[in-house]
Design an enzyme around this catalytic site. Structure first.
Site, PDB file in Angstrom:
ATOM      1  N   GLU A  84       0.796  -1.225   0.000  1.00 37.29           N
ATOM      2  CA  GLU A  84       0.000   0.000   0.000  1.00 37.29           C
ATOM      3  C   GLU A  84       0.831   1.278   0.000  1.00 37.29           C
ATOM      4  O   GLU A  84       0.295   2.364  -0.250  1.00 37.29           O
ATOM      5  CB  GLU A  84      -0.986   0.018   1.176  1.00 37.29           C
ATOM      6  CG  GLU A  84      -0.355  -0.052   2.550  1.00 37.29           C
ATOM      7  CD  GLU A  84      -0.193  -1.455   3.070  1.00 37.29           C
ATOM      8  OE1 GLU A  84      -0.140  -1.616   4.310  1.00 37.29           O
ATOM      9  OE2 GLU A  84      -0.104  -2.408   2.258  1.00 37.29           O
ATOM     10  N   VAL A  85       2.126   1.171   0.289  1.00 36.42           N
ATOM     11  CA  VAL A  85       2.981   2.370   0.269  1.00 36.42           C
ATOM     12  C   VAL A  85       4.000   2.351  -0.863  1.00 36.42           C
ATOM     13  O   VAL A  85       4.712   3.325  -1.078  1.00 36.42           O
ATOM     14  CB  VAL A  85       3.708   2.564   1.626  1.00 36.42           C
ATOM     15  CG1 VAL A  85       2.704   2.711   2.755  1.00 36.42           C
ATOM     16  CG2 VAL A  85       4.678   1.425   1.899  1.00 36.42           C
ATOM     17  N   HIS A 108       6.408  -9.403  -4.377  1.00 45.22           N
ATOM     18  CA  HIS A 108       4.976  -9.535  -4.689  1.00 45.22           C
ATOM     19  C   HIS A 108       4.690  -8.539  -5.803  1.00 45.22           C
ATOM     20  O   HIS A 108       5.162  -7.401  -5.763  1.00 45.22           O
ATOM     21  CB  HIS A 108       4.136  -9.223  -3.456  1.00 45.22           C
ATOM     22  CG  HIS A 108       2.651  -9.349  -3.667  1.00 45.22           C
ATOM     23  ND1 HIS A 108       2.077 -10.411  -4.350  1.00 45.22           N
ATOM     24  CD2 HIS A 108       1.620  -8.555  -3.287  1.00 45.22           C
ATOM     25  CE1 HIS A 108       0.772 -10.254  -4.368  1.00 45.22           C
ATOM     26  NE2 HIS A 108       0.466  -9.133  -3.746  1.00 45.22           N
ATOM     27  N   GLU A 227     -12.705 -27.351  19.404  1.00 43.93           N
ATOM     28  CA  GLU A 227     -13.159 -28.152  18.272  1.00 43.93           C
ATOM     29  C   GLU A 227     -13.051 -27.426  16.937  1.00 43.93           C
ATOM     30  O   GLU A 227     -12.805 -28.058  15.905  1.00 43.93           O
ATOM     31  CB  GLU A 227     -14.617 -28.595  18.497  1.00 43.93           C
ATOM     32  CG  GLU A 227     -14.818 -29.511  19.688  1.00 43.93           C
ATOM     33  CD  GLU A 227     -14.033 -30.811  19.560  1.00 43.93           C
ATOM     34  OE1 GLU A 227     -13.699 -31.210  18.420  1.00 43.93           O
ATOM     35  OE2 GLU A 227     -13.722 -31.423  20.597  1.00 43.93           O
ATOM     36  N   SER A 252      -9.560 -40.446  12.610  1.00 42.14           N
ATOM     37  CA  SER A 252     -10.385 -41.631  12.845  1.00 42.14           C
ATOM     38  C   SER A 252     -11.282 -41.909  11.643  1.00 42.14           C
ATOM     39  O   SER A 252     -11.553 -41.018  10.821  1.00 42.14           O
ATOM     40  CB  SER A 252     -11.253 -41.426  14.089  1.00 42.14           C
ATOM     41  OG  SER A 252     -12.269 -40.463  13.837  1.00 42.14           O
TER      42      SER A 252
END
EC number: 1.1.1.86
Length: 329
Positions: A84-85, A108, A227, A252
């Site tokens: 952004e800068v 990037h 969970e 499982s």
């Protein structure tokens, strides 16, 4: 098939007698600068005068300059400040030093792909992108290994742009694990999509939705936290270790059957259509335009969402559980 390069494909001679100016000394800047220096490269740092990064880079033994001076002195300018800068800093402090056959590098491709930054045609424009946080990039390098990465070329004025990017990837330690050749377009669009739909946006909302469903039905928030959030790391670790099917073998039979039969009830065609809409917005520049405008306004929407996120029950419960775990140790 993707082209993957290793150590033998990269020649460090392409960095010989060149000064690499790393702009920014944050997570990636520090790691990449240190790794390249330890690989024998001449590295200098460009940061804001008097800031914490200036002091840290000095303490780490680097020559540190104002960004404009570092850019002037550099043959290769590796821009590692936030997306952004970048455009503003480039326009004000880096652009006046370009146009002399230099190499402009990124980790990037946002600002190049969306044309927020438009370098002179007689400069090389490359990307060298580690696929890991800076701390891991540094840690694996010191251990004698490395993390995977990407390389890309947007402009090849010199004819050596790919070789320079591979040499930098080797200096950072990426070629030990392998680097994939991509394009700025592919890197940006897949990166944004992955963040929004799965890694940051999708998984966060899925966790909160599951947590809220259980709590709304009267289950204890602490149990719901375990969970729907705490155990996620165990599952992701298994997937990273051996893939989705390895994870399925490791849980499982009940969990496997429930996951296989019910997972598609959550991630269904409706969700896939929403994902395609996210990708459309990335491809046509809508998201980029929205993000640029958001920052021009001072990021009010982002700040509002940050405050809301901090006040969510799952954050309060998580802090209590983590504090309890620390005491228990």
């Amino acid at each position: 098939m993707a082209k993957i390069y290793g150590d033998k494909d990269a020649d460090m001679d392409f960095l010989k007698d060149k000064t690499i100016s790393v702009i920014g000394y944050g997570n990636q800047g520090e790691a990449q600068a240190k790794n390249m220096r330890d690989s024998g490269c001449k590295v200098i740092i460009g940061v804001r005068v008097g800031g914490s990064s200036w002091k840290q880079a000095k303490e780490d033994g680097f020559e540190v300059y104002e960004i404009s001076e570092a850019a002037k002195r550099g043959d290769i300018i590796q821009v590692l400040i936030p997306d952004e800068v970048q455009a503003h800093v480039y326009s004000e402090e880096i652009a006046p030093t370009m146009g002399e056959g230099k190499t402009l590098g990124f980790s990037h491709g946002f600002n190049i792909h969306y044309k927020e930054i438009v370098p002179p045609r007689d400069d090389d424009v490359i990307m060298v992108a580690p696929k890991a946080p800076g701390a891991i990039v540094r840690k694996t390098y010191k251990e004698g290994s490395g993390v995977p990465g990407l390389v890309a070329v947007s402009q090849n004025a010199s004819g050596d742009a790919l070789d320079i990017s591979l040499a930098m990837a080797k200096a950072i330690g990426l070629t030990k694990a392998g680097v994939i050749e991509t394009s700025f377009e592919e890197e940006v669009e897949t990166d944004l999509f992955g963040e929004q739909s799965v890694l940051v946006g999708g998984v966060s909302e899925l966790i909160k939705a599951g947590f809220e469903t259980l709590v709304d039905e009267g289950y204890q928030p602490e149990v719901a936290y375990f969970e729907c959030l705490n155990e996620l790391k165990l599952i992701v670790d298994l997937i990273q270790e051996g893939g989705i099917e390895y994870m399925m073998k490791s849980v499982s039979n009940t969990a496997e059957y429930g996951g296989r039969t019910r997972g598609t009830e959550i991630i269904n065609d409706h969700v896939r259509k929403k994902m395609k809409k996210l990708l459309d917005d990335i491809q046509d520049g809508s998201f980029a335009s929205e993000w640029v405008t958001e920052n021009e306004k001072g990021a009010p929407k982002l700040e509002k969402m940050r405050k809301e996120g901090k006040n969510h029950l799952i954050e309060k419960v998580g802090k209590e559980i983590r504090d309890w775990a620390d005491i228990g140790e």
